[in-house]
Each structure stands twice: as structure tokens, then as C-alpha cells.
Design a protein around this motif. Structure first.
Motif, short mmCIF file in Angstrom:
data_model
loop_
_atom_site.label_atom_id
_atom_site.label_comp_id
_atom_site.label_asym_id
_atom_site.label_seq_id
_atom_site.Cartn_x
_atom_site.Cartn_y
_atom_site.Cartn_z
N ILE A 125 0.83 -1.21 0.00
CA ILE A 125 0.00 0.00 0.00
C ILE A 125 0.86 1.26 0.00
O ILE A 125 0.42 2.32 0.44
CB ILE A 125 -0.99 0.02 1.19
CG1 ILE A 125 -0.24 -0.04 2.53
CG2 ILE A 125 -1.97 -1.12 1.08
CD1 ILE A 125 -1.14 0.26 3.71
N ASP A 126 2.08 1.16 -0.52
CA ASP A 126 3.00 2.30 -0.57
C ASP A 126 2.35 3.53 -1.21
O ASP A 126 2.56 4.66 -0.77
CB ASP A 126 4.26 1.91 -1.34
CG ASP A 126 5.15 3.09 -1.65
OD1 ASP A 126 5.91 3.49 -0.76
OD2 ASP A 126 5.06 3.62 -2.79
N ALA A 127 1.55 3.32 -2.27
CA ALA A 127 0.97 4.44 -3.03
C ALA A 127 -0.42 4.84 -2.53
O ALA A 127 -1.04 5.74 -3.10
CB ALA A 127 0.90 4.09 -4.51
N GLU A 128 -0.90 4.19 -1.47
CA GLU A 128 -2.24 4.52 -0.95
C GLU A 128 -2.17 5.79 -0.09
O GLU A 128 -1.24 5.99 0.68
CB GLU A 128 -2.78 3.37 -0.09
CG GLU A 128 -2.98 2.06 -0.83
CD GLU A 128 -4.17 2.12 -1.78
OE1 GLU A 128 -5.11 2.89 -1.48
OE2 GLU A 128 -4.14 1.41 -2.79
N ARG A 129 -3.21 6.63 -0.25
CA ARG A 129 -3.28 7.83 0.58
C ARG A 129 -3.66 7.44 2.00
O ARG A 129 -4.54 6.61 2.21
CB ARG A 129 -4.29 8.81 -0.02
CG ARG A 129 -4.05 10.26 0.38
CD ARG A 129 -4.86 11.21 -0.48
NE ARG A 129 -4.44 11.17 -1.88
CZ ARG A 129 -3.40 11.85 -2.37
NH1 ARG A 129 -2.66 12.60 -1.55
NH2 ARG A 129 -3.08 11.78 -3.63
N ILE A 130 -3.01 8.03 2.98
CA ILE A 130 -3.23 7.66 4.38
C ILE A 130 -4.68 7.86 4.80
O ILE A 130 -5.21 7.10 5.60
CB ILE A 130 -2.26 8.44 5.29
CG1 ILE A 130 -0.82 7.96 5.05
CG2 ILE A 130 -2.62 8.28 6.76
CD1 ILE A 130 0.25 8.74 5.78
N SER A 131 -5.35 8.86 4.23
CA SER A 131 -6.75 9.12 4.59
C SER A 131 -7.67 7.97 4.24
O SER A 131 -8.76 7.85 4.80
CB SER A 131 -7.24 10.40 3.89
OG SER A 131 -7.18 10.26 2.48
N THR A 132 -7.24 7.08 3.35
CA THR A 132 -8.10 5.97 2.92
C THR A 132 -7.84 4.70 3.72
O THR A 132 -8.54 3.70 3.53
CB THR A 132 -7.86 5.65 1.43
OG1 THR A 132 -6.53 5.11 1.26
CG2 THR A 132 -8.03 6.89 0.56
N LEU A 133 -6.87 4.70 4.63
CA LEU A 133 -6.47 3.48 5.32
C LEU A 133 -7.38 3.16 6.51
O LEU A 133 -7.93 4.05 7.15
CB LEU A 133 -5.03 3.61 5.83
CG LEU A 133 -3.94 3.86 4.78
CD1 LEU A 133 -2.58 3.91 5.45
CD2 LEU A 133 -3.97 2.81 3.68
N SER A 134 -7.47 1.87 6.81
CA SER A 134 -8.18 1.42 8.01
C SER A 134 -7.37 1.78 9.25
O SER A 134 -6.19 2.14 9.17
CB SER A 134 -8.37 -0.10 7.97
OG SER A 134 -7.12 -0.76 8.10
N HIS A 135 -8.01 1.66 10.41
CA HIS A 135 -7.32 1.98 11.66
C HIS A 135 -6.09 1.10 11.86
O HIS A 135 -5.03 1.57 12.29
CB HIS A 135 -8.28 1.79 12.84
CG HIS A 135 -7.66 2.06 14.17
ND1 HIS A 135 -7.37 3.33 14.62
CD2 HIS A 135 -7.23 1.22 15.16
CE1 HIS A 135 -6.81 3.27 15.81
NE2 HIS A 135 -6.71 2.00 16.17
#
Length: 311
Positions: A125-135
Motif C-alpha cells: 500500500i505504498d501508493a495509498e493515501r493515508i486518509s483511505t487506510l483502516s485503523h
């Protein structure tokens, strides 16, 4: 690696912590246990150079932390209870940003980010925006930002806070994997969580250190009974008899949970778990579970935190 002597922090007349003294050796994973409000976070903030103490000393590898906080802070990784995340960044961007802040050589930053993501399970998930991540993934990113500059000392404040059971198991495995490479102090108010992760426990109550040692040492000191639980299927009475014959076993209690399935509660030291498993299997059991008695851990926690008999 960490030496704390007579550490206190007062807010006016109220003491958040009082006269804490302890040592942590290089490469140890040590649990900092206490109820909410016991002083765990205050202590970690002082060790992380975020908060000044009222009195006392902290030494990192023999150096006074307050005499050279900027230099020594580079050797510390700190995960606060609420991870300091920038939600508009991707995971990779954020870790590279933190590595830069921590003084990692710019030429080394991509490699350090990649190594840290691999270790913390974030590479996919290197390219995933942090706002979209689960807790759970946010907590992993929080651990990663504390690790990205390869610190010698790692301070983790409630890293399993709010995680589901699967994420909890993964976080425990991650913390255990840090042993040896880093000196780790991890706080929690959940004894089973700490007991399965750490080499030793430091127990704080109302701002004071009330006990320290391994789980087995604290059980012996406080007079808390030992116990192991086995969940089995098969010839229950034959298995119970075989367990009673294992040297060191004091008693075996049987609780039937189905016509062909039972939980056997064995009064015996932890060290006998391999022998208990072998005896059960040799007597014809199918072994579904073998672990520490939950009642024992609960009793120890209550005594340590002052909610049971006096510690």
C-alpha cells in the motif's frame, strides 16, 4: 541502554509520575503495564524528549538525555498513542518525509522506506493515501514512522489500541520481531497483550513503579497460581489421567464443552507446556488449544494494579 533514576513529573501539586527507577538492556522488549492514567504516557513522552521531567535523570546508552536531547533524539523512535500522520500524503511519501526530518541521508531514504514498509507489512500500500487506510494500517504506519530512521530505542504507546483480533495478532508478531535489533519499551493496559510480547514487565500504579520482572517472577512474588488450559477431543479421562502423571502437575480439572470435547485446566508451571502437549497426544487426544489460563492472567493483573488484593 535505558537507565531511569528517580524520575518525577508534577503538574502543580499533582504527580503524574513519582520517583520511577528502572533499567532496560540493549535488545530487550519490555512491557510498561498499568491502568489508564497510571503514568505510562507521561513516562514515554519524557523518554522520547517530548516532555521535560520535574526531577530525576534519564540516560540513553550512558548519556544524559537532557544534556544532549537533539543528538540522542536521533537514536529514538516514538509512536504516540495517536500516530502523527499526514492524511493527504501516501504511505511512501509520508515515510520519506519523516526519514528526511530524522536526518536520514537523502540517498538512503528510498531504501530505508522500502525496508521499513517490508518489515511493517506496508509494501503493498505504498501508493495509498493515508486518509483511505483502516485503523489497523494507520497503526502500522505509525510504527513505521518510528522505525524508518533505524533507531536503537523504540517507544510504543499502546500500539494495539483499537485493533481487531487479527490485527492484534499481527501487531504482536511485529513487536516481537523487533527484539534484538532494537531496544523496545511498549505500553499497554492489557496484561495478556504485554505477556505474549515482552521479555519483562514494568508495572506502574498511580504514578509509581510497583513491580518489575518476568510474568513468572511476578506470579511467584505475588502468590498468583499458575495454570495451563488444554482444549481437546478424544478419551477425556485417559488424557486427564496422563496429565496428572506429568511430574510437576499439581491438579487437573475437567470441563466438558461437548460430548467428545473438553477443556482441561492444569495447575502447573508454564515450563511444562511441551510435556503436557506430549502427554495429551500420547494418550490419544486431538489438541485444539494449549495456552495460559485466562483466570491466572486476570488475577495477576488485578493484584498488580491494586484492583485485587494488595500488591
Amino acid at each position: 541502554m535505558i537507565q531511569v533514576e528517580q524520575l518525577s513529573k508534577y503538574y502543580g501539586a499533582r504527580a503524574a509520575i513519582r520517583n520511577l527507577s528502572f533499567r532496560i538492556d540493549s535488545g530487550e522488549v519490555v512491557g510498561f503495564l498499568g491502568l489508564n492514567g497510571a503514568g505510562k504516557t507521561t513516562t514515554l513522552r519524557i523518554l522520547g524528549c517530548v516532555l521535560l521531567p520535574t526531577s530525576g535523570t534519564v540516560r540513553l546508552d550512558g548519556q544524559d538525555l537532557l544534556s544532549a536531547p537533539r543528538q540522542l533524539k536521533a537514536r529514538i523512535g516514538f509512536l504516540p498513542e495517536t500516530p502523527p500522520l499526514y492524511e493527504d500524503m501516501t504511505v511512501g511519501e509520508y515515510l520519506a518525509f519523516v526519514a528526511g526530518l530524522r536526518g536520514v541521508d537523502p540517498a538512503r531514504i528510498p531504501a530505508r522506506v522500502g525496508e521499513t514498509e517490508e518489515r511493517t507489512g506496508l509494501a503493498a500500500i505504498d501508493a495509498e493515501r493515508i486518509s483511505t487506510l483502516s485503523h489497523g494500517f494507520r497503526q502500522r504506519v505509525g510504527v513505521a514512522q518510528a522505525l524508518v530512521h533505524a533507531p536503537e530505542v523504540l517507544l510504543l504507546d499502546e500500539p494495539a489500541n483499537g485493533l481487531d483480533p487479527v490485527q492484534n495478532v499481527e501487531m504482536r508478531a511485529l513487536v516481537r520481531s523487533l527484539r534484538g535489533d532494537h531496544t523496545v519499551l511498549v505500553s499497554s493496559h492489557i496484561l495478556p497483550e504485554i505477556a505474549q510480547t515482552c521479555d519483562r514487565l514494568l508495572v506502574v500504579r498511580d504514578g509509581e513503579l510497583v513491580a518489575q520482572g518476568s510474568e513468572a517472577e511476578l506470579q511467584e512474588r505475588l502468590g498468583v497460581g499458575t495454570g495451563v488450559e488444554l482444549e481437546i477431543a478424544g478419551p477425556v479421562e485417559a488424557v486427564a489421567s496422563a496429565l496428572r502423571n506429568v511430574p510437576g502437575v499439581r491438579a487437573v480439572a475437567v470441563q466438558m464443552v461437548a460430548p467428545d470435547r473438553a477443556v482441561l485446566r492444569v495447575d502447573a508451571p508454564d515450563a511444562l507446556r511441551p510435556a503436557l502437549a506430549q502427554a495429551a497426544l500420547a494418550a490419544g487426544a486431538q489438541l485444539f488449544r494449549l495456552d495460559v489460563s485466562a483466570d491466572r492472567l486476570e488475577s495477576l493483573f488485578l493484584k498488580l494494579t491494586g484492583r485485587g488484593a494488595s500488591a
